[in-house]
Design a protein around this motif. Sequence first.
Motif, PDB file in Angstrom:
ATOM      1  N   LEU A  69       0.859  -1.183   0.000  1.00  8.62           N
ATOM      2  CA  LEU A  69       0.000   0.000   0.000  1.00  8.62           C
ATOM      3  C   LEU A  69       0.896   1.234   0.000  1.00  8.62           C
ATOM      4  CD1 LEU A  69      -2.693   1.574   0.416  1.00  8.62           C
ATOM      5  CD2 LEU A  69      -2.373   1.227   2.867  1.00  8.62           C
ATOM      6  N   LEU A  70       0.769   2.052  -1.030  1.00  3.98           N
ATOM      7  CA  LEU A  70       1.525   3.297  -1.124  1.00  3.98           C
ATOM      8  C   LEU A  70       0.572   4.460  -0.938  1.00  3.98           C
ATOM      9  CD1 LEU A  70       3.493   1.233  -2.445  1.00  3.98           C
ATOM     10  CD2 LEU A  70       4.171   3.057  -4.014  1.00  3.98           C
ATOM     11  N   GLN A  71       0.928   5.384  -0.066  1.00  2.65           N
ATOM     12  CA  GLN A  71       0.065   6.503   0.277  1.00  2.65           C
ATOM     13  C   GLN A  71       0.784   7.821   0.011  1.00  2.65           C
ATOM     14  OE1 GLN A  71      -3.075   6.383   1.331  1.00  2.65           O
ATOM     15  NE2 GLN A  71      -3.536   8.108   2.661  1.00  2.65           N
ATOM     16  N   PHE A  72       0.280   8.597  -0.973  1.00  2.00           N
ATOM     17  CA  PHE A  72       0.822   9.926  -1.234  1.00  2.00           C
ATOM     18  C   PHE A  72       0.435  10.880  -0.101  1.00  2.00           C
ATOM     19  CE2 PHE A  72       0.462   8.828  -5.909  1.00  2.00           C
ATOM     20  CZ  PHE A  72       1.804   8.986  -6.226  1.00  2.00           C
ATOM     21  N   GLU A  73       1.393  11.613   0.414  1.00  2.00           N
ATOM     22  CA  GLU A  73       1.098  12.682   1.361  1.00  2.00           C
ATOM     23  C   GLU A  73       0.462  13.861   0.621  1.00  2.00           C
ATOM     24  OE1 GLU A  73       3.396  15.114   4.907  1.00  2.00           O
ATOM     25  OE2 GLU A  73       4.520  14.619   3.095  1.00  2.00           O
ATOM     26  N   GLY A  74      -0.436  14.584   1.280  1.00  2.00           N
ATOM     27  CA  GLY A  74      -1.034  15.787   0.712  1.00  2.00           C
ATOM     28  C   GLY A  74      -0.412  17.044   1.279  1.00  2.00           C
ATOM     29  N   GLY A  75      -0.995  18.190   0.891  1.00  2.16           N
ATOM     30  CA  GLY A  75      -0.492  19.446   1.417  1.00  2.16           C
ATOM     31  C   GLY A  75      -0.559  20.617   0.466  1.00  2.16           C
ATOM     32  N   GLY A  76      -1.594  20.686  -0.371  1.00  2.00           N
ATOM     33  CA  GLY A  76      -1.785  21.849  -1.231  1.00  2.00           C
ATOM     34  C   GLY A  76      -0.790  21.920  -2.374  1.00  2.00           C
ATOM     35  N   TRP A  77      -0.668  23.132  -2.972  1.00  2.39           N
ATOM     36  CA  TRP A  77       0.161  23.321  -4.156  1.00  2.39           C
ATOM     37  C   TRP A  77       0.775  24.716  -4.125  1.00  2.39           C
ATOM     38  CZ3 TRP A  77      -5.067  22.272  -4.151  1.00  2.39           C
ATOM     39  CH2 TRP A  77      -5.440  20.952  -4.432  1.00  2.39           C
ATOM     40  N   CYS A  78       1.713  24.967  -5.033  1.00  2.22           N
ATOM     41  CA  CYS A  78       2.198  26.324  -5.268  1.00  2.22           C
ATOM     42  C   CYS A  78       2.172  26.580  -6.771  1.00  2.22           C
ATOM     43  CB  CYS A  78       3.592  26.536  -4.701  1.00  2.22           C
ATOM     44  SG  CYS A  78       4.915  25.511  -5.396  1.00  2.22           S
ATOM     45  N   ASN A  79       1.771  27.791  -7.165  1.00  2.00           N
ATOM     46  CA  ASN A  79       1.580  28.062  -8.598  1.00  2.00           C
ATOM     47  C   ASN A  79       2.298  29.320  -9.081  1.00  2.00           C
ATOM     48  OD1 ASN A  79      -0.064  30.039  -7.455  1.00  2.00           O
ATOM     49  ND2 ASN A  79      -1.611  29.871  -9.075  1.00  2.00           N
ATOM     50  N   ASP A  80       3.157  29.894  -8.250  1.00  9.41           N
ATOM     51  CA  ASP A  80       3.995  31.012  -8.705  1.00  9.41           C
ATOM     52  C   ASP A  80       5.314  30.964  -7.938  1.00  9.41           C
ATOM     53  OD1 ASP A  80       3.542  32.225  -6.161  1.00  9.41           O
ATOM     54  OD2 ASP A  80       1.775  33.270  -6.938  1.00  9.41           O
ATOM     55  N   ILE A  81       6.272  31.763  -8.388  1.00 13.33           N
ATOM     56  CA  ILE A  81       7.609  31.692  -7.812  1.00 13.33           C
ATOM     57  C   ILE A  81       7.608  32.024  -6.332  1.00 13.33           C
ATOM     58  CG2 ILE A  81       9.938  32.671  -7.882  1.00 13.33           C
ATOM     59  CD1 ILE A  81       9.251  30.725 -10.154  1.00 13.33           C
ATOM     60  N   LYS A  82       6.872  33.060  -5.937  1.00 13.07           N
ATOM     61  CA  LYS A  82       6.869  33.443  -4.522  1.00 13.07           C
ATOM     62  C   LYS A  82       6.335  32.332  -3.632  1.00 13.07           C
ATOM     63  CE  LYS A  82       5.276  36.876  -1.175  1.00 13.07           C
ATOM     64  NZ  LYS A  82       5.014  35.814  -0.183  1.00 13.07           N
ATOM     65  N   SER A  83       5.184  31.783  -4.001  1.00 12.23           N
ATOM     66  CA  SER A  83       4.600  30.742  -3.147  1.00 12.23           C
ATOM     67  C   SER A  83       5.475  29.488  -3.138  1.00 12.23           C
ATOM     68  CB  SER A  83       3.175  30.408  -3.594  1.00 12.23           C
ATOM     69  OG  SER A  83       3.146  29.893  -4.908  1.00 12.23           O
ATOM     70  N   CYS A  84       6.134  29.196  -4.259  1.00 11.87           N
ATOM     71  CA  CYS A  84       7.004  28.019  -4.296  1.00 11.87           C
ATOM     72  C   CYS A  84       8.296  28.247  -3.515  1.00 11.87           C
ATOM     73  CB  CYS A  84       7.308  27.639  -5.741  1.00 11.87           C
ATOM     74  SG  CYS A  84       5.870  26.948  -6.637  1.00 11.87           S
ATOM     75  N   LEU A  85       8.811  29.463  -3.555  1.00 10.30           N
ATOM     76  CA  LEU A  85       9.983  29.783  -2.733  1.00 10.30           C
ATOM     77  C   LEU A  85       9.655  29.653  -1.248  1.00 10.30           C
ATOM     78  CD1 LEU A  85      11.688  32.821  -4.534  1.00 10.30           C
ATOM     79  CD2 LEU A  85      12.719  30.585  -4.048  1.00 10.30           C
ATOM     80  N   ASP A  86       8.498  30.186  -0.870  1.00 11.78           N
ATOM     81  CA  ASP A  86       8.064  30.057   0.528  1.00 11.78           C
ATOM     82  C   ASP A  86       7.911  28.586   0.902  1.00 11.78           C
ATOM     83  OD1 ASP A  86       8.027  32.789   0.770  1.00 11.78           O
ATOM     84  OD2 ASP A  86       5.855  32.988   0.504  1.00 11.78           O
ATOM     85  N   ARG A  87       7.344  27.840  -0.006  1.00  6.26           N
ATOM     86  CA  ARG A  87       7.109  26.415   0.240  1.00  6.26           C
ATOM     87  C   ARG A  87       8.425  25.648   0.372  1.00  6.26           C
ATOM     88  NH1 ARG A  87       2.393  23.422  -0.813  1.00  6.26           N
ATOM     89  NH2 ARG A  87       2.743  21.178  -0.995  1.00  6.26           N
ATOM     90  N   SER A  88       9.431  26.059  -0.394  1.00  6.74           N
ATOM     91  CA  SER A  88      10.728  25.370  -0.375  1.00  6.74           C
ATOM     92  C   SER A  88      11.429  25.491   0.972  1.00  6.74           C
ATOM     93  CB  SER A  88      11.633  25.915  -1.485  1.00  6.74           C
ATOM     94  OG  SER A  88      12.088  27.227  -1.178  1.00  6.74           O
ATOM     95  N   LYS A  89      10.961  26.406   1.801  1.00  8.66           N
ATOM     96  CA  LYS A  89      11.552  26.605   3.125  1.00  8.66           C
ATOM     97  C   LYS A  89      10.663  26.011   4.219  1.00  8.66           C
ATOM     98  CE  LYS A  89      13.413  30.903   1.272  1.00  8.66           C
ATOM     99  NZ  LYS A  89      13.297  32.376   1.259  1.00  8.66           N
ATOM    100  N   SER A  90       9.820  25.067   3.824  1.00  8.41           N
ATOM    101  CA  SER A  90       8.895  24.440   4.767  1.00  8.41           C
ATOM    102  C   SER A  90       8.931  22.921   4.591  1.00  8.41           C
ATOM    103  CB  SER A  90       7.470  24.946   4.527  1.00  8.41           C
ATOM    104  OG  SER A  90       6.914  24.323   3.375  1.00  8.41           O
ATOM    105  N   ASN A  91       8.163  22.228   5.446  1.00 10.88           N
ATOM    106  CA  ASN A  91       8.118  20.768   5.369  1.00 10.88           C
ATOM    107  C   ASN A  91       7.375  20.255   4.150  1.00 10.88           C
ATOM    108  OD1 ASN A  91       5.700  21.809   6.642  1.00 10.88           O
ATOM    109  ND2 ASN A  91       5.144  19.704   7.111  1.00 10.88           N
ATOM    110  N   HIS A  92       6.731  21.144   3.390  1.00  6.95           N
ATOM    111  CA  HIS A  92       6.072  20.717   2.151  1.00  6.95           C
ATOM    112  C   HIS A  92       6.916  21.001   0.914  1.00  6.95           C
ATOM    113  CE1 HIS A  92       2.446  19.273   3.910  1.00  6.95           C
ATOM    114  NE2 HIS A  92       2.044  20.435   4.370  1.00  6.95           N
ATOM    115  N   GLY A  93       8.143  21.473   1.131  1.00  4.38           N
ATOM    116  CA  GLY A  93       9.009  21.725  -0.011  1.00  4.38           C
ATOM    117  C   GLY A  93      10.418  21.232   0.178  1.00  4.38           C
ATOM    118  N   SER A  94      10.685  20.642   1.334  1.00  4.25           N
ATOM    119  CA  SER A  94      12.036  20.204   1.627  1.00  4.25           C
ATOM    120  C   SER A  94      12.027  19.113   2.681  1.00  4.25           C
ATOM    121  CB  SER A  94      12.880  21.379   2.139  1.00  4.25           C
ATOM    122  OG  SER A  94      14.135  20.937   2.622  1.00  4.25           O
ATOM    123  N   THR A  95      12.766  18.046   2.446  1.00  5.38           N
ATOM    124  CA  THR A  95      12.875  17.001   3.470  1.00  5.38           C
ATOM    125  C   THR A  95      13.735  17.466   4.642  1.00  5.38           C
ATOM    126  OG1 THR A  95      14.663  16.027   2.127  1.00  5.38           O
ATOM    127  CG2 THR A  95      12.485  15.034   1.944  1.00  5.38           C
TER     128      THR A  95
END
Length: 397
Positions: A69-95
């Motif tokens: 059983l494989l389960q994808f984790e969720g957690g929204g999306w990012c659709n522009d550079i700013k939101s993706c940069l912010d996300r990259s500094k969180s647990n939803h953008g970086s291990t």
Amino acid sequence: MNMNSISVLKLVLFIFWPWLVNSKGEQNRLLVNMTLVQNATALGAYCLDGSLPAYHLHRGFGAGVDNWLLQFEGGGWCNDIKSCLDRSKSNHGSTRYMNKWEVFSGILSNNASFNPDFYNWNRVKIRYCDGASFSGDAKFYNGTSLLYFRGQRIWQAIILDLLPKGLGHAKKAMLSGCSAGGLATFLHCDNFTSYLPNNASVKCLSDAGFFLDERDIALNHTMRSFYEGLITLQGVEPNLNLNCTSTLYYPHLCFFPQYALPFIETPFFILNSAYDVYQFHHILVPPSSDPRRHWDHCKLNVTACDTSQLNILQGFRIDMLTALRDFYQNSTRDGMYINSCFTHCQSETQDTWFAAGSPRIHNKTIAETVGDWYFSRNISKEIDCAYPCDTTCHHMI
């Protein structure tokens, strides 16, 4: 205490930590350690910030040793550079920012009393760190900031890492996910099947991933516009279902499950609330459509909704059921559980998956319905009556 004693203590904690009683005295709380995919660099598979992707694996046993059983984790999306940069500094953008131990409960539990059909399977939680439901393949660099949009490669890297660990000779397998991970299940279901033996029983389950292409209360396609930005930024379109994209005039719509679903060949189960809280707050009534905040009280407490607001929510339920009509009526291999609870994600939480007070439709829990569907024990298509008839709900608002 000498160094040898410390080493022994660390070893004991590593072995027994997943089964220790936590600070609240909760028993049977299974914690599973993180595995970084070291070979991901060969595929160029990186999280948004360039860190390695990861998953958590708890081994199956007994009769379930060859089932996965494989389960994808969720957690929204990012659709522009700013939101993706912010996300990259969180647990939803970086291990780097993720907890290294993950709680396995609900459909991931190893306790037969809590998870009767899948407790002894190999269970995998795939961590989410790309922001596009594991579907992008692009990179951004402006001389200062670097972002990897490599969700598609992350998916491939994790599968390739698991195949020699036993997934490659699975007898039974299920791909699942919650929220943005539930959407990823629609996007990768058939691809998952292609990796496994031809004689394996392979099926897919999406929990709270049936995001509707719906106009908001201001009659704007807010979610459609959001996804368009995401698809363009992260290079998603080439990874969408080719049969879907070649059929629709607007190929990017195939990111929405309602358009991709008819082209999925693997047996599929849809678990969703007809009043999904995320969709209520972000698709039907996003902040941009309610500048005067007339919906604030209703969003926080459904009992505070006035008659007009409840009518709009009932209309949303009808639109969801309409989008699922062909799936419900024409498919004999598929399953569904559409309840009327104001909630979001119900498979990973024990009290909604399988417990004495779990939500029920026709006196069947979610776990029982999913199990009946996977093992072909019974017809498994359940649709709840409209709110507020269901007294078994666990409402989030």
